[in-house]
Design a protein around this motif. Structure first.
Motif, PDB file in Angstrom:
ATOM      1  N   ALA A 151      63.967  66.873   2.907  1.00  0.00           N
ATOM      2  CA  ALA A 151      62.528  65.929   3.241  1.00  0.00           C
ATOM      3  C   ALA A 151      62.965  66.715   4.865  1.00  0.00           C
ATOM      4  O   ALA A 151      61.764  66.312   5.541  1.00  0.00           O
ATOM      5  N   GLY A 152      64.251  66.525   4.976  1.00  0.00           N
ATOM      6  CA  GLY A 152      63.723  67.011   6.374  1.00  0.00           C
ATOM      7  C   GLY A 152      64.447  65.849   7.296  1.00  0.00           C
ATOM      8  O   GLY A 152      64.924  64.878   6.809  1.00  0.00           O
ATOM      9  N   ARG A 153      64.262  66.006   8.472  1.00  0.00           N
ATOM     10  CA  ARG A 153      64.443  64.663   9.444  1.00  0.00           C
ATOM     11  C   ARG A 153      64.006  63.385   9.268  1.00  0.00           C
ATOM     12  O   ARG A 153      62.640  63.197   8.289  1.00  0.00           O
ATOM     13  N   PRO A 154      64.098  62.208   9.324  1.00  0.00           N
ATOM     14  CA  PRO A 154      63.480  60.611   8.962  1.00  0.00           C
ATOM     15  C   PRO A 154      62.607  60.480   9.716  1.00  0.00           C
ATOM     16  O   PRO A 154      62.535  61.274  11.110  1.00  0.00           O
ATOM     17  N   PHE A 155      62.068  59.749   9.282  1.00  0.00           N
ATOM     18  CA  PHE A 155      60.390  59.960   9.982  1.00  0.00           C
ATOM     19  C   PHE A 155      60.066  58.135  10.228  1.00  0.00           C
ATOM     20  O   PHE A 155      59.775  57.891   8.647  1.00  0.00           O
ATOM     21  N   ALA A 156      59.281  57.489  11.011  1.00  0.00           N
ATOM     22  CA  ALA A 156      59.105  56.456  11.090  1.00  0.00           C
ATOM     23  C   ALA A 156      57.255  56.268  10.078  1.00  0.00           C
ATOM     24  O   ALA A 156      56.855  57.418  10.660  1.00  0.00           O
ATOM     25  N   LEU A 157      57.274  55.223   9.445  1.00  0.00           N
ATOM     26  CA  LEU A 157      56.083  55.561   8.539  1.00  0.00           C
ATOM     27  C   LEU A 157      55.376  53.771   9.050  1.00  0.00           C
ATOM     28  O   LEU A 157      54.990  53.173   7.680  1.00  0.00           O
ATOM     29  N   PRO A 158      55.563  53.137  10.419  1.00  0.00           N
ATOM     30  CA  PRO A 158      55.164  51.307   9.795  1.00  0.00           C
ATOM     31  C   PRO A 158      54.127  51.988   9.436  1.00  0.00           C
ATOM     32  O   PRO A 158      53.227  50.087   8.888  1.00  0.00           O
ATOM     33  N   GLN A 159      53.173  52.023   9.640  1.00  0.00           N
ATOM     34  CA  GLN A 159      51.630  52.253   8.559  1.00  0.00           C
ATOM     35  C   GLN A 159      51.664  52.148   7.475  1.00  0.00           C
ATOM     36  O   GLN A 159      50.388  52.016   6.663  1.00  0.00           O
TER      37      GLN A 159
ATOM     38  N   VAL B 121      56.439  46.278   1.784  1.00  0.00           N
ATOM     39  CA  VAL B 121      57.348  46.328   2.957  1.00  0.00           C
ATOM     40  C   VAL B 121      56.924  46.091   3.784  1.00  0.00           C
ATOM     41  O   VAL B 121      55.679  45.463   4.232  1.00  0.00           O
ATOM     42  N   THR B 122      58.019  45.750   4.819  1.00  0.00           N
ATOM     43  CA  THR B 122      58.476  45.358   5.836  1.00  0.00           C
ATOM     44  C   THR B 122      58.726  46.286   6.994  1.00  0.00           C
ATOM     45  O   THR B 122      59.275  47.228   6.381  1.00  0.00           O
ATOM     46  N   ALA B 123      58.308  46.552   8.342  1.00  0.00           N
ATOM     47  CA  ALA B 123      59.004  47.233   9.070  1.00  0.00           C
ATOM     48  C   ALA B 123      59.540  46.561  10.214  1.00  0.00           C
ATOM     49  O   ALA B 123      58.809  45.248  10.870  1.00  0.00           O
ATOM     50  N   ASP B 124      59.940  47.286  11.101  1.00  0.00           N
ATOM     51  CA  ASP B 124      61.195  46.313  12.298  1.00  0.00           C
ATOM     52  C   ASP B 124      60.094  46.902  13.129  1.00  0.00           C
ATOM     53  O   ASP B 124      59.529  47.386  13.368  1.00  0.00           O
ATOM     54  N   ALA B 125      61.008  45.604  14.823  1.00  0.00           N
ATOM     55  CA  ALA B 125      59.851  47.206  15.587  1.00  0.00           C
ATOM     56  C   ALA B 125      60.145  48.450  15.983  1.00  0.00           C
ATOM     57  O   ALA B 125      58.742  48.923  16.884  1.00  0.00           O
ATOM     58  N   GLU B 126      61.131  48.783  16.100  1.00  0.00           N
ATOM     59  CA  GLU B 126      61.214  50.275  15.546  1.00  0.00           C
ATOM     60  C   GLU B 126      60.472  51.448  14.275  1.00  0.00           C
ATOM     61  O   GLU B 126      59.873  52.040  14.608  1.00  0.00           O
TER      62      GLU B 126
ATOM     63  N   PRO C  52      66.681  48.409   2.641  1.00  0.00           N
ATOM     64  CA  PRO C  52      65.576  49.912   3.960  1.00  0.00           C
ATOM     65  C   PRO C  52      65.419  51.175   3.086  1.00  0.00           C
ATOM     66  O   PRO C  52      65.485  51.608   1.944  1.00  0.00           O
ATOM     67  N   LEU C  53      64.226  52.161   3.632  1.00  0.00           N
ATOM     68  CA  LEU C  53      63.714  52.841   3.362  1.00  0.00           C
ATOM     69  C   LEU C  53      63.999  54.002   4.554  1.00  0.00           C
ATOM     70  O   LEU C  53      63.713  53.465   5.447  1.00  0.00           O
ATOM     71  N   VAL C  54      64.295  55.117   3.883  1.00  0.00           N
ATOM     72  CA  VAL C  54      64.648  56.037   5.223  1.00  0.00           C
ATOM     73  C   VAL C  54      63.503  57.377   4.469  1.00  0.00           C
ATOM     74  O   VAL C  54      62.972  57.057   3.635  1.00  0.00           O
TER      75      VAL C  54
END
Length: 450
Positions: free
Chosen positions: A359-367, A381-386, A400-402
């Motif tokens: 999978a590689g490195r974690p990646f933010a997917l707030p969308q 699915v909820t997103a925090d400030a980061e 939590p999801l990575v």
């Protein structure tokens, strides 16, 4: 005067292999708090069969070679084979639309092939407790209309018990027999398998109870099976590991008493386009999960009833079949560990799970934050400030999801912090917008953004 029948000669090596398999199964069952288990390995024309423990921890009733275990979703293999036997007889064709035979399935474009490969776009199906009094016709008309679809037929994979309720109803419509009678007459008896089903008041053979194992308290207790009668074609069979070996040999065209034509078995094992099952397998055929291991493609299925874990793998080129049954919810972890020992002891490298991904490195997917639905199941699915995501199913505590750049994601156990492959977000092929979520093989349609 008839010739005397010679007993098969068992070599010293075969005796040693069986002893090592027995010892390892017994040790791992104790380590994983599994009351009882069976393992059968058919390789090089020899079948090794071992078992250990108790069929019911509350009574001490012993596990035997003949003990039948609730198979859960491995039942779907049997249902699919019966459908393919009807196809081999010319009673239907995989390309036929199911609604020709089952008009109460109100998704008129769905084909038999899509139904058996989980590419029909049908929802998972409601909870068993909510459909306990429904007939197949009422179940399908209420829960399998176009409005319930998670994707258009043939465009994506979504594991569906409802699809196999429809497959069972298809068998009933074509044969004029109840599903249980049809699977008994067309498959179980020809295979030499003594029939056993959930809900039998007087089973013809010893059966195992499912158990819940609590690793913190060390307590193991029997649990009740809750599958609704209407869901029987998706999960109501009971069988032993040796019974599963008999089925596996048919699936790879090497059964000792041919039941399934070889061309029908080959068609079942052929990957269906659009069937991308995510964390469940590497591909999917008609009623069969497919696992790639190097150049070899294995077929089979995994199944969990209440407090049981059962697994079947078969490989056509070598003729190898491996079957495992257990009567505890912790049996899946036992199976994954046991697979390594099977390879060491017998030389058979059996795929317990799909090929690992990179999978590689974690990646933010707030969308990706939003609400997704599969029938009556809501995934939020909820997103925090980061931009880190968490998933809640039907209002349960969020996990939590990575996430990764390829839109795949891991679920994180809040207690241990251990990552488990979860699934992926899916883009609409026309707009590029993220419109679906596939978790544990089940696809949910996006119904709201965050």
């Amino acid at each position: 005067m008839p010739y005397a029948t010679r007993a098969p000669v068992i070599s010293r090596q075969q005796t040693q292999i069986r002893r090592l398999l027995q010892e390892r199964l017994h040790t791992l069952a104790r380590a994983h708090q599994v009351p009882g288990a069976q393992l059968a390995v058919h390789t090089d024309a020899v079948t090794y069969s071992v078992h250990t423990g108790e069929a019911d921890a509350s009574t001490g009733r012993p596990f035997t070679t003949d003990t039948a275990v609730p198979l859960g979703s491995v039942t779907k293999c049997y249902t699919a084979v019966v459908v393919m036997l009807l196809a081999a007889d010319g009673d239907l064709a995989p390309a036929d639309r199911v609604a020709l035979y089952v008009p109460e399935l109100r998704t008129p474009q769905v084909t038999v092939r899509q139904l058996l490969s989980h590419t029909a776009g049908l929802p998972t199906g409601p909870d068993s407790d909510d459909v306990v009094a429904l007939t197949p016709s009422r179940y399908l008309s209420a829960h399998c209309a176009d409005r319930d679809a998670v994707c258009p037929p043939g465009t994506g994979f979504s594991y569906s018990n409802a699809g196999f309720v429809a497959a069972g109803r298809l068998i009933e419509s074509v044969t004029g027999m109840p599903w249980q009678d049809a699977v008994r007459a067309f498959l179980l008896e020809p295979l030499g398998t003594r029939p056993a089903f959930l809900g039998d008041p007087a089973p013809e053979r010893p059966v195992a109870s499912g158990h819940s194992a609590n690793p913190l308290s060390g307590r193991v207790r029997p649990v009740r099976q809750t599958l609704a009668p209407v869901e029987a074609p998706a999960g109501a069979l009971l069988a032993s590991a040796l019974d599963l070996v008999a089925l596996g040999r048919e699936l790879i065209g090497q059964g000792p008493r041919p039941v399934l034509p070889k061309d029908a078995a080959e068609e079942m094992r052929r990957p269906v386009p659009g069937a991308v099952p995510g964390v469940l397998a590497d591909a999917w055929g008609m009623g069969l999960a497919l696992f790639q291991q190097g150049a070899a493609q294995w077929c089979g299925h995994d199944g969990n009833a209440q407090g049981t874990s059962c697994h079947l793998r078969a490989e056509p080129d070598s003729g190898t079949v491996v079957a495992f049954t257990s009567n505890a919810n912790s049996g899946t972890a036992l199976w994954h560990e046991l697979a390594d020992d099977i390879a060491e002891i017998t030389g058979v490298s059996v795929p317990a799970a799909p090929s690992p991904r990179e999978a590689g490195r974690p990646f933010a997917l707030p969308q990706c934050a939003g609400t997704y639905h599969n029938g009556t199941v809501e995934y939020r699915v909820t997103a925090d400030a980061e931009g880190s995501l968490a998933l809640s199913v039907n209002g349960d505590t969020p996990a939590p999801l990575v996430c990764y750049a390829d839109l795949s994601c891991d679920l994180v156990d809040p207690a241990s912090g251990r990552r488990v492959p979860g699934g992926s977000f899916v883009r609409d092929p026309d707009t590029g917008a993220i419109d679906r979520l596939q978790i544990s093989g089940r696809t949910a349609r996006r119904t709201a953004t965050a």
